[in-house]
Design an enzyme around this catalytic site. Structure first.
Site, PDB file in Angstrom:
ATOM      1  N   PHE A   1     -78.441   0.523  -5.919  1.00 27.42           N
ATOM      2  CA  PHE A   1     -78.231   1.165  -4.628  1.00 27.42           C
ATOM      3  C   PHE A   1     -76.822   1.735  -4.629  1.00 27.42           C
ATOM      4  CE2 PHE A   1     -76.872   1.644  -0.279  1.00 27.42           C
ATOM      5  CZ  PHE A   1     -77.948   2.315   0.271  1.00 27.42           C
TER       6      PHE A   1
ATOM      7  N   ASP B   1     -69.260   0.833  -9.582  1.00 30.03           N
ATOM      8  CA  ASP B   1     -69.432   1.056  -8.151  1.00 30.03           C
ATOM      9  C   ASP B   1     -69.103  -0.250  -7.430  1.00 30.03           C
ATOM     10  OD1 ASP B   1     -70.241   1.353  -5.542  1.00 30.03           O
ATOM     11  OD2 ASP B   1     -72.177   2.264  -6.012  1.00 30.03           O
TER      12      ASP B   1
ATOM     13  N   LYS C   1     -66.067   1.218   1.964  1.00 31.57           N
ATOM     14  CA  LYS C   1     -66.269   0.132   2.920  1.00 31.57           C
ATOM     15  C   LYS C   1     -64.971  -0.545   3.339  1.00 31.57           C
ATOM     16  CE  LYS C   1     -71.120  -0.785   1.725  1.00 31.57           C
ATOM     17  NZ  LYS C   1     -71.734  -0.180   2.906  1.00 31.57           N
TER      18      LYS C   1
END
Length: 425
Positions: free
Chosen positions: A146, A232, A273
């Site tokens: 994801f 990531d 984030k």
């Protein structure tokens, strides 16, 4: 303007349902306030936040240092675009590159934008530095990944919910099994391989933790084959897993990242984030000069990327992680949490296992993915004062703010155990 009148949770949910696209399925709670590890709904009920906006709020809700930096900058200068220099960006770029140990940063806004940026950098490096024929570069990715929901990213997802009816899909990606060095070794021998894009822990897939040494060995395979290793860390980075980055492995750093022997340096690092503590959209792609310098003026950018507010917020958010030792707190509390959950599992058949690192954890419910059991448990957890959300049907992800205290963590574990036991009756 937003009307200054009190609406009930039911009224607000109905407004979203009527006027908003139905691209999310939220838990039935309407939040109006946040402070530290707690949030409150519009009726005033208090909850523990055990999701942290998918790990964006590592520093806790409305941290005063971050909010202060944001409001001070917002009162002075908010946006110039990159048509002009501003007096914050260069200082932020120096700070973040030294903080994570890279030569350069390319600032963006969201995690998905940062992933797209990394893909573009990798491809351009492949053509201009590695000599791969134009338009032939291949990037290896993993099953159940994801990385976001843009058209290119969903093209290499194997989740039908993410990509069904969004084709035609972007070519140039090879998918292999996660946590398989053998498959990586085999795929990397193929023609025109430019990079390997991987989550050091797969969060959305259910907090899937790879074997010890997987990340370090994967980087070695990439290095041996002149392939870029792209990490990531949008969800796993910035203290969440008990290390500053998950590519740090199970380090024992007691201060800022000490680059211990467990550390693996990515060729490209993707952050988002918690880079803003949840206060503002801030993401970043970091790399050293030999990779980043392939990007020249006009070849990539964003009107908001690198804006003054983002720079001020980013510095403040990273200072909070370092100064309040939140990485170390996540490491310590994560061990306590998994110990508590494993003791609970001994008393119930409803939960099969707990897995995770630091304060990124999940419990696996003893039911199939198509069941509503995990969702129903989360609704019951909400009623008992704790907010969490299922992923992949039968998995509940637990990721509280890293400012949580041990006493608060035990209180949350009590709520989880009480809810599971109530649900089993």
């Amino acid at each position: 303007m937003i009307e200054n009148k009190t609406l009930s949770s039911e009224e607000l949910i109905n407004l979203e349902d009527k006027h908003g696209a139905h691209n999310y399925h939220p838990l039935p709670v309407v939040l109006a306030k946040g402070d530290g590890v707690h949030v409150w709904d519009v009726e005033g009920k208090q909850y523990y936040d055990f999701l942290s906006a998918y790990s964006a709020v590592n520093q806790g809700h409305c941290h005063p240092e971050i909010v202060g930096a944001m409001t001070r900058q917002a009162e002075t200068l908010t946006l110039t675009s990159r048509a002009f220099y501003n007096d914050v960006l260069g200082q932020y770029e120096k700070f973040i590159t030294e903080y994570f140990g890279f030569d350069k940063v390319l600032p963006m806004n969201t995690g998905a934008e940062a992933v797209e940026t990394a893909i573009k950098i990798c491809r351009k490096w492949a053509y201009e530095k590695k000599g791969i024929p134009e338009n032939q570069a291949q990037i290896i990715v993993c099953d159940n990944n994801f990385h976001g929901r843009t058209t290119t990213i969903v093209s290499f997802s194997n989740d039908p919910v993410a990509n069904k009816n969004f084709g035609p899909y972007t070519p140039g990606f090879i998918r292999i099994a996660y946590n398989s060095l053998d498959e990586l070794e085999q795929a990397i021998q193929g023609k025109n391989i430019a990079g390997f894009l991987v989550e050091p822990i797969q969060g959305e897939a259910g907090v899937m933790v790879p074997d010890e040494g997987y990340i370090k060995k994967a980087k070695e395979i990439c290095e041996k084959n002149n392939v870029l290793f792209i990490a990531d860390e949008v969800q796993t980075g910035i203290g969440r897993t008990g290390a500053l980055l998950r590519v740090c492995g199970d380090c024992t750093c007691e201060g800022h990242c000490e680059k211990q022997e467990t550390y693996t340096q990515p060729d490209i690092l993707i952050l988002g984030k918690a880079l803003s503590g949840g206060a503002y959209p801030v993401s970043a792609v970091l790399a050293n000069d030999e990779v980043m310098n392939v990007i020249q003026p006009g070849q990539h950018g964003s009107t908001f990327g690198g804006n003054p507010v983002a720079g001020a917020v980013g510095v403040a958010a990273l200072n909070v992680i370092r100064d309040e030792k939140l990485t170390q707190n996540a490491r310590r509390l994560g061990d306590i949490f998994r110990e508590r959950m494993n003791k609970m599992i001994e008393k119930t058949g409803l939960v099969k296992l707990v897995r995770g690192k630091g304060l990124l954890n999940a419990i696996v419910i003893n039911d199939d993915e198509d069941s509503s059991t995990a969702w129903d448990i989360c609704v019951k957890l909400k009623e008992n004062g704790l907010l969490a959300k299922p992923t992949h049907g039968n998995i509940i992800r637990f990721a509280p703010p890293l400012v949580m205290t041990e006493e608060q963590l035990h209180d949350c574990c009590d709520i989880i155990e009480k809810t599971i036991m109530e649900f089993e009756k």
